[in-house]
Design a protein around this motif. Structure first.
Motif, PDB file in Angstrom:
ATOM      1  N   ASN A  69       0.839  -1.203   0.000  1.00 16.60           N
ATOM      2  CA  ASN A  69       0.000   0.000   0.000  1.00 16.60           C
ATOM      3  C   ASN A  69       0.872   1.249   0.000  1.00 16.60           C
ATOM      4  N   GLY A  70       0.376   2.292  -0.618  1.00 18.66           N
ATOM      5  CA  GLY A  70       1.137   3.534  -0.772  1.00 18.66           C
ATOM      6  C   GLY A  70       1.259   4.367   0.483  1.00 18.66           C
ATOM      7  N   THR A  71       0.421   4.103   1.480  1.00 16.04           N
ATOM      8  CA  THR A  71       0.575   4.754   2.782  1.00 16.04           C
ATOM      9  C   THR A  71       0.526   3.663   3.841  1.00 16.04           C
ATOM     10  N   ASN A  72       0.721   4.041   5.097  1.00 18.97           N
ATOM     11  CA  ASN A  72       0.690   3.029   6.163  1.00 18.97           C
ATOM     12  C   ASN A  72      -0.715   2.752   6.678  1.00 18.97           C
ATOM     13  N   HIS A  73      -1.736   3.353   6.031  1.00 19.03           N
ATOM     14  CA  HIS A  73      -3.083   3.213   6.587  1.00 19.03           C
ATOM     15  C   HIS A  73      -4.148   2.888   5.544  1.00 19.03           C
ATOM     16  N   HIS A  74      -5.186   2.233   6.040  1.00 23.97           N
ATOM     17  CA  HIS A  74      -6.435   2.034   5.299  1.00 23.97           C
ATOM     18  C   HIS A  74      -7.354   3.196   5.646  1.00 23.97           C
ATOM     19  N   VAL A  75      -7.913   3.839   4.633  1.00 24.29           N
ATOM     20  CA  VAL A  75      -8.781   4.997   4.895  1.00 24.29           C
ATOM     21  C   VAL A  75     -10.243   4.582   4.823  1.00 24.29           C
ATOM     22  N   PHE A  76     -11.010   4.977   5.821  1.00 29.18           N
ATOM     23  CA  PHE A  76     -12.455   4.777   5.782  1.00 29.18           C
ATOM     24  C   PHE A  76     -13.035   5.964   5.017  1.00 29.18           C
ATOM     25  N   GLU A  77     -13.072   5.824   3.683  1.00 25.43           N
ATOM     26  CA  GLU A  77     -13.386   6.963   2.808  1.00 25.43           C
ATOM     27  C   GLU A  77     -14.720   7.645   3.081  1.00 25.43           C
ATOM     28  N   PRO A  78     -15.781   6.900   3.446  1.00 26.51           N
ATOM     29  CA  PRO A  78     -17.064   7.594   3.609  1.00 26.51           C
ATOM     30  C   PRO A  78     -17.052   8.695   4.674  1.00 26.51           C
ATOM     31  N   LEU A  79     -16.053   8.696   5.570  1.00 23.16           N
ATOM     32  CA  LEU A  79     -16.038   9.734   6.604  1.00 23.16           C
ATOM     33  C   LEU A  79     -14.911  10.740   6.406  1.00 23.16           C
ATOM     34  N   ILE A  80     -14.229  10.690   5.290  1.00 20.17           N
ATOM     35  CA  ILE A  80     -13.081  11.565   5.099  1.00 20.17           C
ATOM     36  C   ILE A  80     -13.515  13.045   5.069  1.00 20.17           C
ATOM     37  N   TYR A  81     -14.746  13.318   4.639  1.00 22.04           N
ATOM     38  CA  TYR A  81     -15.219  14.709   4.647  1.00 22.04           C
ATOM     39  C   TYR A  81     -15.297  15.255   6.066  1.00 22.04           C
ATOM     40  N   GLN A  82     -15.431  14.390   7.052  1.00 24.58           N
ATOM     41  CA  GLN A  82     -15.470  14.878   8.428  1.00 24.58           C
ATOM     42  C   GLN A  82     -14.076  15.271   8.926  1.00 24.58           C
ATOM     43  N   VAL A  83     -13.042  14.689   8.348  1.00 23.25           N
ATOM     44  CA  VAL A  83     -11.685  15.154   8.657  1.00 23.25           C
ATOM     45  C   VAL A  83     -11.486  16.535   8.024  1.00 23.25           C
TER      46      VAL A  83
END
Lengths: 444, 444
Positions: free
Chosen positions: B36-50
């Motif tokens: 993977n290109g980063t060290n994390h899995h992103v929970f995309e549906p909530l990324i707008y809250q970040v």
């Protein structure tokens, strides 16, 4: 400005000194302008926990505007103060994007804080990271976590060892707390997640020129902290001078003998110096400075010959007071109250008296050392005191609950809640843009 | 690798597709490598809250290593996959710092996801920000909050208005959720904090070429979302084409008439396209692609003529399935289970059947729209469903509790927990290094 006819107070900096100075002016008949280089006040004593994945930036950074939302006489401006015209009584600041602006004052409170000091070896800065800001903390977190990733990818054992060595220069509270947390990441958080390296074999080296770690603490606390760090596997090198830093490691000298410590992660927590603004103010007012560049103030915290300029916090030099949060908090409050008394026509000129509440530093989970007015606590007792004090001092009510959960997760469990290293931080290229004839609808 | 003799599965990408594919291989007699290109899995549906200060990056980003800590046959490598040699069955990746490395496979699962698409107008990319990664989210948060700061510093009313205008191109779920959250920041979080501007006068413009917002939702849900957004003060421009984007704003055309919307913050959430890797794999295998660059797969999700290569998630084109999280999750699981059955000698070739659970999008606090297999919910009912579903799906048990606190703070109160914009993000110079003869001890 709000109402130009009223007395205008400008506060440079929204660290502990500036925050408590402006707070003390809440009910003063004055218009207060707080100028800060970022949009947030940082709770510096916990910044090492951002660097080690325990807390999020928002949990140690309160928006400056939020601090003064309920204080109608106070406005907040984002900007970097570049100069003070002490004759024209005007502060010049630069906004993001380079826009300069000026703010006139009747009274000025300078609480601009510190810069990192490299003791004259500024080239060390290029090869180390310090821990003064949220930027630093997030960058250091990225470097620590990426170092283990790089070790996993390395095929040469010597290269793996370099990636898994963390050199921390400076064994004050920041260096000690960081060493303890990196040790806990290596021994508690990461094991089981790697297939080629054993994170627990990481080497953490804490270096200081002083004869003991935590030199501002009592010898007993210092010894207790050193014992606990050694239990965690931290190598302590006291009486050790750093003579060079490169991209490969740290050159040290102890008892006349030199050693090169190969380390891909190098932290500089060895010293702070007055912010550059101090030199400008000293030059303009003729105020004397100490050897760290701090301004020698009158007992009431004003600049000699300039009763309209107060200097508080880390920029202020008075009676050898240390550059700790409590000196800033109490000094800021003193300056604010003095201005309030002046505006009320009450007698002023009262000298600042510092009340030393003591020192506390966390070594690891369940273990801290504290010196409190003659009482010395260590181990679990010290840690519970740390927990209580820091929870009470955390500035935002609403972030206290989430911080407590983060601490439970980290100290009772083995996880770290904030471990995301972004592509930009890791130096991974972000996605190439394509030019398709037609694209799909945005992802849900 | 771990044990070269066993069957080797390489999974490219740790988004939803890669995560569920590798999970399905937990007990398979194979060695699994997730790159993977980063060290994390992103929970995309909530990324707008970040991006809007509700959640911290760590609350939507799970370390990939942590996902597979308890899965001993799986190793995780940090790297950016640049090429696949489908003849030599080798994946080439680049580690941070530019170090290339190769990983051989017997079976490959490609789950590399999407890149942002600008519909052929790649120069739009320079003047907009998209919302695909933690980097994007943190950068967008910085731009939204800094825009209000710049408006407070501006003296020209037209300049203030430009800073306080937010143009969002693309009214899919991401665009709608973002518009609603920016409106809530302007109307609920910031009022009372500024002295020169009224944050509630911010203009939020949502633009889409389609005849209605949320075009993949039912017309009733779409209308309910539009009503709620208008109540929040969001301007909705449907049937509107974006013809140009510059540093000053967005040029749009509707019903043949052109308008220039001056806006200092411009978000692009209009479309996604296959990651560049898809084109390389298509060229190497001769696989057909659709107009978005996605690979047309066989019913069992393999590449035609290459049963050893699975393509899942947003890179896969099959029966017009949309690029949504559930397609990735279910497709990843299908690929993993198919490999497990093959290795067990069981019959394979089962076609992938997608179970459509429905669509849900939050408009504001206490208001969401949902289409669930014929049932339509909106307002509070939809929002409570959103709360339950997202809390249940949040990947990390320990971050659920802190997310719930963040939501209570944001939706019951008016604050946003994560508002720190760093000096680096705001383009403010960091501290100049000094060269004092002697520096003070590090700050406590």
């Amino acid at each position: 400005m709000i109402g130009q006819a009223r007395h205008r107070v400008v506060v440079i900096g929204a660290g502990f000194g500036g925050k408590y100075a402006a707070r003390a002016l809440r009910n003063a008949p004055a218009d207060v302008t707080v100028i800060n280089g970022t949009n947030h006040h940082v709770f510096e004593p916990l910044i090492y926990q951002v660097a080690t994945g325990v807390l999020s930036p928002g949990e140690v950074a309160t928006p400056v505007r939020e601090l003064f939302r309920g204080q109608p006489n106070t406005e907040v401006l984002l900007g970097w103060v570049t100069d003070v015209d002490t004759d024209g009584r005007t502060v010049t600041a630069t906004a993001p994007g380079g826009l300069p602006y000026q703010v006139p004052y009747d009274t000025l409170i300078v609480a601009a804080g510190t810069a990192q000091s490299y003791f004259g070896n500024d080239r060390f800065a290029a090869h180390t990271i310090s821990l003064k800001s949220i930027d630093d903390a997030v960058e250091l977190r990225s470097r620590i976590l990426t170092a283990f990733e790089m070790a996993e990818l390395a095929t040469d054992p010597a290269e793996q060892a370099r990636w898994m060595t963390f050199a921390i220069v400076g064994a004050g509270p920041t260096g000690v707390e960081l060493a303890g947390q990196i040790a806990e990441i290596a021994h508690r958080t990461l094991p089981g997640e790697y297939r080629r390296i054993d994170p627990a074999t990481a080497r953490i080296v804490l270096i200081d020129a002083a004869p003991r770690i935590l030199p501002t603490f009592s010898p007993g606390s210092s010894a207790a902290a050193a014992r606990r760090l050694r239990e965690l596997g931290v190598e302590i090198h006291v009486n050790t001078l750093v003579t060079d830093v490169s991209a490969a490691g740290v050159q040290v000298t102890a008892a006349g003998a030199g050693t090169f410590i190969e380390a891909m992660t190098r932290v500089w927590s060895a010293g702070v110096a007055a912010a550059p603004l101090a030199a400008r103010i000293a030059a303009a007012t003729g105020a004397p400075t100490d050897r760290s560049g701090r301004i020698l103030v009158e007992p009431d915290l004003t600049v000699p010959g300039h009763p309209e300029i107060f200097v508080v916090g880390d920029l202020m030099s008075l009676d050898g007071l240390p550059g700790v949060a409590q000196v800033s908090i109490q000094g800021g409050g003193h300056a604010g109250r003095t201005i309030r008394r002046r505006l009320a026509g009450k007698p002023t000129g009262r000298p600042f008296h510092y009340f030393d509440k003591g020192n506390i530093a966390t070594v690891s989970r369940f273990s801290a050392v504290a010196d409190l007015r003659g009482v010395r606590l260590s181990g679990l007792a010290g840690w519970l005191l740390w927990l209580g004090v820091h929870w009470a001092y955390l500035p935002r009510g609403r972030n206290r609950a989430s911080s407590l959960i983060r601490w439970a997760v980290t100290f009772l469990g083995r996880s770290r809640p904030e471990r995301a290293v972004t592509a930009r931080q890791a130096g991974i290229p972000t996605r190439t843009v394509l030019e398709p004839a037609e694209a799909t609808p945005a992802r849900t």
